[in-house]
Design a protein around this motif. Structure first.
Motif, mmCIF file in Angstrom:
data_model
loop_
_atom_site.group_PDB
_atom_site.id
_atom_site.type_symbol
_atom_site.label_atom_id
_atom_site.label_comp_id
_atom_site.label_asym_id
_atom_site.label_seq_id
_atom_site.Cartn_x
_atom_site.Cartn_y
_atom_site.Cartn_z
ATOM 1 N N ARG A 23 1.147 -1.339 0.407
ATOM 2 C CA ARG A 23 -0.003 -0.086 -0.398
ATOM 3 C C ARG A 23 1.093 0.986 0.114
ATOM 4 O O ARG A 23 2.254 1.542 0.239
ATOM 5 C CB ARG A 23 -0.950 -0.022 1.459
ATOM 6 C CG ARG A 23 -1.775 -1.042 1.338
ATOM 7 C CD ARG A 23 -2.498 -0.927 2.256
ATOM 8 N NE ARG A 23 -3.795 -1.937 2.177
ATOM 9 C CZ ARG A 23 -4.464 -2.961 3.152
ATOM 10 N NH1 ARG A 23 -3.438 -2.557 4.923
ATOM 11 N NH2 ARG A 23 -5.245 -3.386 3.324
ATOM 12 N N LYS A 24 -0.058 2.224 -0.494
ATOM 13 C CA LYS A 24 0.707 3.892 -0.093
ATOM 14 C C LYS A 24 2.068 3.826 1.411
ATOM 15 O O LYS A 24 2.639 4.080 1.424
ATOM 16 C CB LYS A 24 0.003 4.691 -0.163
ATOM 17 C CG LYS A 24 -0.590 4.585 -1.993
ATOM 18 C CD LYS A 24 -0.998 5.982 -2.209
ATOM 19 C CE LYS A 24 -2.081 6.255 -3.482
ATOM 20 N NZ LYS A 24 -3.245 6.977 -3.499
ATOM 21 N N SER A 25 1.179 3.647 2.131
ATOM 22 C CA SER A 25 1.772 3.327 3.464
ATOM 23 C C SER A 25 3.543 1.991 3.837
ATOM 24 O O SER A 25 3.898 3.347 4.925
ATOM 25 C CB SER A 25 0.964 2.953 4.342
ATOM 26 O OG SER A 25 0.190 1.839 4.358
ATOM 27 N N GLY A 26 2.891 1.217 3.078
ATOM 28 C CA GLY A 26 4.224 0.640 2.763
ATOM 29 C C GLY A 26 3.735 -0.523 3.591
ATOM 30 O O GLY A 26 4.704 -2.031 3.758
ATOM 31 N N GLU A 27 2.489 -0.589 3.794
ATOM 32 C CA GLU A 27 1.781 -2.237 4.985
ATOM 33 C C GLU A 27 1.713 -3.160 3.753
ATOM 34 O O GLU A 27 0.683 -2.846 2.064
ATOM 35 C CB GLU A 27 1.043 -1.637 4.994
ATOM 36 C CG GLU A 27 0.220 -2.839 5.730
ATOM 37 C CD GLU A 27 -1.610 -2.229 6.557
ATOM 38 O OE1 GLU A 27 -2.044 -3.475 6.500
ATOM 39 O OE2 GLU A 27 -2.081 -1.535 6.991
ATOM 40 N N LYS A 54 -3.807 -3.144 -8.930
ATOM 41 C CA LYS A 54 -4.040 -1.188 -8.232
ATOM 42 C C LYS A 54 -2.759 -1.376 -7.933
ATOM 43 O O LYS A 54 -1.858 -0.168 -8.363
ATOM 44 C CB LYS A 54 -5.559 -0.324 -7.785
ATOM 45 C CG LYS A 54 -6.592 -0.882 -8.469
ATOM 46 C CD LYS A 54 -7.863 -0.281 -7.443
ATOM 47 C CE LYS A 54 -9.141 -0.719 -8.634
ATOM 48 N NZ LYS A 54 -10.021 -1.306 -7.681
ATOM 49 N N ARG A 55 -2.062 -1.875 -6.866
ATOM 50 C CA ARG A 55 -1.290 -1.388 -6.179
ATOM 51 C C ARG A 55 0.243 -1.377 -6.595
ATOM 52 O O ARG A 55 1.228 -1.107 -6.600
ATOM 53 C CB ARG A 55 -0.935 -2.550 -4.744
ATOM 54 C CG ARG A 55 -2.153 -2.247 -3.524
ATOM 55 C CD ARG A 55 -1.525 -2.875 -2.507
ATOM 56 N NE ARG A 55 -1.738 -3.898 -2.595
ATOM 57 C CZ ARG A 55 -3.017 -4.656 -2.256
ATOM 58 N NH1 ARG A 55 -3.713 -3.906 -1.988
ATOM 59 N NH2 ARG A 55 -3.277 -5.967 -2.236
ATOM 60 N N ILE A 56 0.098 -2.529 -7.632
ATOM 61 C CA ILE A 56 1.522 -3.382 -8.328
ATOM 62 C C ILE A 56 1.718 -2.196 -9.554
ATOM 63 O O ILE A 56 2.389 -1.724 -9.727
ATOM 64 C CB ILE A 56 1.608 -4.354 -9.272
ATOM 65 C CG1 ILE A 56 1.368 -5.563 -7.722
ATOM 66 C CG2 ILE A 56 2.693 -4.804 -10.652
ATOM 67 C CD1 ILE A 56 1.549 -6.796 -7.741
ATOM 68 N N ARG A 57 -0.110 -1.322 -10.427
ATOM 69 C CA ARG A 57 0.137 -0.627 -11.110
ATOM 70 C C ARG A 57 1.092 0.218 -10.696
ATOM 71 O O ARG A 57 2.244 1.330 -11.431
ATOM 72 C CB ARG A 57 -1.317 -0.011 -11.653
ATOM 73 C CG ARG A 57 -1.450 -0.970 -12.574
ATOM 74 C CD ARG A 57 -2.303 -0.522 -13.518
ATOM 75 N NE ARG A 57 -3.560 -1.380 -13.911
ATOM 76 C CZ ARG A 57 -3.260 -2.260 -15.210
ATOM 77 N NH1 ARG A 57 -2.289 -1.915 -15.788
ATOM 78 N NH2 ARG A 57 -4.571 -2.403 -15.685
ATOM 79 N N ARG A 58 0.745 0.675 -9.322
ATOM 80 C CA ARG A 58 1.804 1.976 -8.544
ATOM 81 C C ARG A 58 3.163 1.505 -8.351
ATOM 82 O O ARG A 58 3.767 2.549 -8.404
ATOM 83 C CB ARG A 58 0.980 1.894 -7.627
ATOM 84 C CG ARG A 58 1.159 3.847 -6.553
ATOM 85 C CD ARG A 58 0.283 4.638 -5.723
ATOM 86 N NE ARG A 58 -0.088 3.029 -4.574
ATOM 87 C CZ ARG A 58 0.808 2.441 -4.069
ATOM 88 N NH1 ARG A 58 1.809 2.661 -3.864
ATOM 89 N NH2 ARG A 58 0.349 1.374 -3.295
ATOM 90 N N ASN A 59 3.573 0.746 -7.915
ATOM 91 C CA ASN A 59 4.526 -0.187 -6.947
ATOM 92 C C ASN A 59 4.850 -0.991 -7.352
ATOM 93 O O ASN A 59 4.176 -2.146 -6.767
ATOM 94 C CB ASN A 59 4.760 0.808 -5.407
ATOM 95 C CG ASN A 59 5.942 0.025 -4.944
ATOM 96 O OD1 ASN A 59 6.598 -0.410 -5.791
ATOM 97 N ND2 ASN A 59 6.180 -0.157 -3.208
#
Length: 130
Positions: A23-27, A54-59
């Protein structure tokens, strides 16, 4: 004795791998998935609208480990990178899953296409540094 970090072969041969995206929070958020080897990478197939996509597209940073059906780790995690595949890559992922998992993989892929349509699932490619 503590579980060891898996090799690429260990991950490629495992029935399930635990794919952790962040997640954006690093969790980290872990999900047990089927994965099939394709050369130097693992192919995974998942619902297109899943949060992991969605998370993998971002990171693209992920961790992978060998796990059981319920997502209980059987190895230490290893750092990896994931990529969301295009339509042709998604077809490769479906074919690889059906080949590795035999009749249950074939039925799973076909049932998902009937339920969600071809755009309802998407392939992921996971590259594990050697």
């Amino acid at each position: 004795m503590a579980p060891m970090a898996p090799s690429f072969s260990d991950l490629a041969e495992a029935e399930y791998i635990l794919l952790t995206s962040f997640r954006k929070s690093g969790e980290g958020v872990a999900t047990a998935v089927w994965a099939a080897p394709d050369g130097e990478r693992l192919l995974v197939w998942t619902p297109t609208d899943s949060y992991k996509v969605k998370r993998i597209r971002r990171n693209p940073r992920v961790e992978v480990s060998v796990c059981d059906l319920r997502g209980r780790p059987k190895s230490e995690p290893v750092e990896a990178a994931a990529e969301v595949l295009d339509d042709a890559g998604t077809e490769e992922a479906r074919a690889a899953i059906a080949k590795k998992y035999g009749i249950k993989g074939w039925i799973g892929v076909k049932a998902s296409i009937l339920r969600r349509g071809r755009k309802g699932t998407i392939g992921l490619a996971i590259t594990v540094p050697q």
